[in-house]
Design an enzyme around this catalytic site. Sequence first.
Site, PDB file in Angstrom:
ATOM      1  N   TYR A 145      41.302  26.322  30.927  1.00 39.49           N
ATOM      2  CA  TYR A 145      39.848  26.433  30.757  1.00 39.49           C
ATOM      3  C   TYR A 145      39.232  25.066  30.993  1.00 39.49           C
ATOM      4  O   TYR A 145      39.725  24.060  30.477  1.00 39.49           O
ATOM      5  CB  TYR A 145      39.528  26.913  29.339  1.00 39.49           C
ATOM      6  CG  TYR A 145      38.039  27.011  29.038  1.00 39.49           C
ATOM      7  CD1 TYR A 145      37.233  27.932  29.697  1.00 39.49           C
ATOM      8  CD2 TYR A 145      37.450  26.192  28.075  1.00 39.49           C
ATOM      9  CE1 TYR A 145      35.876  28.031  29.409  1.00 39.49           C
ATOM     10  CE2 TYR A 145      36.097  26.293  27.774  1.00 39.49           C
ATOM     11  CZ  TYR A 145      35.312  27.211  28.436  1.00 39.49           C
ATOM     12  OH  TYR A 145      33.973  27.315  28.147  1.00 39.49           O
ATOM     13  N   ASP A 240      42.092  17.273  33.226  1.00 37.71           N
ATOM     14  CA  ASP A 240      41.091  17.639  32.226  1.00 37.71           C
ATOM     15  C   ASP A 240      41.711  17.364  30.857  1.00 37.71           C
ATOM     16  O   ASP A 240      42.501  18.152  30.346  1.00 37.71           O
ATOM     17  CB  ASP A 240      40.698  19.104  32.389  1.00 37.71           C
ATOM     18  CG  ASP A 240      39.633  19.522  31.387  1.00 37.71           C
ATOM     19  OD1 ASP A 240      39.335  18.713  30.472  1.00 37.71           O
ATOM     20  OD2 ASP A 240      39.110  20.645  31.498  1.00 37.71           O
ATOM     21  N   LYS A 268      35.365  16.253  23.130  1.00 36.30           N
ATOM     22  CA  LYS A 268      35.926  16.394  21.780  1.00 36.30           C
ATOM     23  C   LYS A 268      36.152  15.059  21.056  1.00 36.30           C
ATOM     24  O   LYS A 268      35.195  14.462  20.600  1.00 36.30           O
ATOM     25  CB  LYS A 268      37.184  17.253  21.842  1.00 36.30           C
ATOM     26  CG  LYS A 268      36.856  18.623  22.490  1.00 36.30           C
ATOM     27  CD  LYS A 268      37.856  19.703  22.217  1.00 36.30           C
ATOM     28  CE  LYS A 268      37.573  20.930  23.047  1.00 36.30           C
ATOM     29  NZ  LYS A 268      37.100  22.076  22.328  1.00 36.30           N
TER      30      LYS A 268
HETATM   31  N1  PMP Z   1      37.947  21.455  29.229  1.00 38.67           N
HETATM   32  C1  PMP Z   1      38.826  21.755  28.286  1.00 38.67           C
HETATM   33  C2  PMP Z   1      40.281  21.458  28.509  1.00 38.67           C
HETATM   34  C3  PMP Z   1      38.396  22.318  27.076  1.00 38.67           C
HETATM   35  O1  PMP Z   1      39.298  22.624  26.124  1.00 38.67           O
HETATM   36  C4  PMP Z   1      37.019  22.575  26.884  1.00 38.67           C
HETATM   37  C5  PMP Z   1      36.501  23.191  25.597  1.00 38.67           C
HETATM   38  N2  PMP Z   1      37.389  23.820  24.787  1.00 38.67           N
HETATM   39  C6  PMP Z   1      36.142  22.238  27.908  1.00 38.67           C
HETATM   40  C7  PMP Z   1      36.629  21.681  29.073  1.00 38.67           C
HETATM   41  C8  PMP Z   1      34.674  22.472  27.756  1.00 38.67           C
HETATM   42  O2  PMP Z   1      34.155  21.606  26.793  1.00 38.67           O
HETATM   43  P1  PMP Z   1      32.792  21.971  26.037  1.00 38.67           P
HETATM   44  O3  PMP Z   1      33.055  23.156  25.181  1.00 38.67           O
HETATM   45  O4  PMP Z   1      32.470  20.725  25.272  1.00 38.67           O
HETATM   46  O5  PMP Z   1      31.776  22.236  27.109  1.00 38.67           O
END
Ligand code: PMP
Length: 436
Positions: A145, A240, A268
């Site tokens: 994701y 990511d 995060k």
């Molecule tokens: N990339 C990864 C690996 C994530 O785990 C997440 C959120 N869980 C995101 C992108 C998206 O981040 P956000 O919810 O702050 O938009």
Amino acid sequence: MMAGEESARWFARAEAVLPGGVSSPVRAYGGVGGTPLVIQSARGATVVDVDGNEYLDFVGSWGPLILGHAHPKVLEAIEDACRRGTSYGAPCMPEIELAELVVASYPGIEQVRFVSSGTEAVMSAVRLARGATGRDLIVKFSGCYHGHVDHLLVAAGSGLATFGQPSSAGVPATFTALTRVLPLDDGTALNKLFAEDGKRIAAVVIEPVPANNGLLLQRPEFLRALRSLCDRYGALLVFDEVISGFRLGPGGAAEHYGIRPDLVTFGKVIGGGMPVGAFAGPRALMRHLSPEGRVYQAGTLSGNPVAMTAGLATLKIMTQEDGWRRLDELGRYFEQALTAALAGSAVTASLARLGSMFWLALFAAEPPRQTERIDARTAGVYARVFHTLLAKGIALAPSAYEIGFLSLAHSRVDVDRLAAALGAALSDPKLARSVA
Ligand code: PMP
């Protein structure tokens, strides 16, 4: 403890004015059933709902709270920053200091651009990769994701897995026509795609520690093969690290595996519980960004002084308190405690763990490395385990596919409590009968 009367009352109000009662889908209990707890406060390892019930929390706001909730020193830094104004729309000291810290911590990067969420970070990094290479194709992996940006919302992670949707309505097919999806841990599929289309690939985006559809820890050889194919064909490798960045260690998965990406995204932990994302890379790539280059990217609240201060305070405390080593130790301790507690369990289960990230793989003697290998019975069993633990005052994520997080606020006693509760839940003969 079922959701109490006050939670139920507040959630009924929420459902009237917020779609599904929530501001982000997995917070609804769609995957586990029941009514979500409405939270009124949190401190350390504990959250308190509006009925006054306390829960030992392993969600940690889905990853950011590596020090636990409401760390006094982070709060002090935030209060101090607020008193100097909450937003300037101009460069500020904590933004520059946090960028310096990120550059000094993560291998191979020289410049950082801050944004306000992980979604924005990946969306912008992909635009930069396309702008810098002049190519269009993007490769992602099934189960990873990367936020809810249109062209990456294909075969993506927990929210979608939970709701059984392969992708999202509202995303035209033409938007994802330039996205290729591969299974994780499949060198053959990877080689084939590069052999056919390698010279058209702008970037391969991967969670080097896939943590959005269980914790699908990859073989380092697979990640190395990816690195060398990207090099051979001139595609950029984007890690990511929205979850793994500054959680696994200051150098993230890049340091852990000894593999450098071309671009990296953060979120995060880097915001210490405030809305922050970032993407970073060497100057030669980052100079393509506006105002220097032709790839446009912007944000009214980007580099916000309060958010930057929270991130900076969090990372400084982690360093001062030897936080990453301590968390890894606590993770190891948890792994041992859980392995012992699972000895008599009615359902085969194994723990996937890296540092302070963990996930219980159900019906698996070894944790899987591919989304496709997660047992279909997982969600049903998890729903029961989730509610059994909640009734004992332990909060896990309300989705079988979300991982758990340890923080510096957790003690050995806390993780013992979690291990014992999981062991007991999975040893329940009724559970065994329900899946037989
Ligand atoms: N990339 C990864 C690996 C994530 O785990 C997440 C959120 N869980 C995101 C992108 C998206 O981040 P956000 O919810 O702050 O938009």
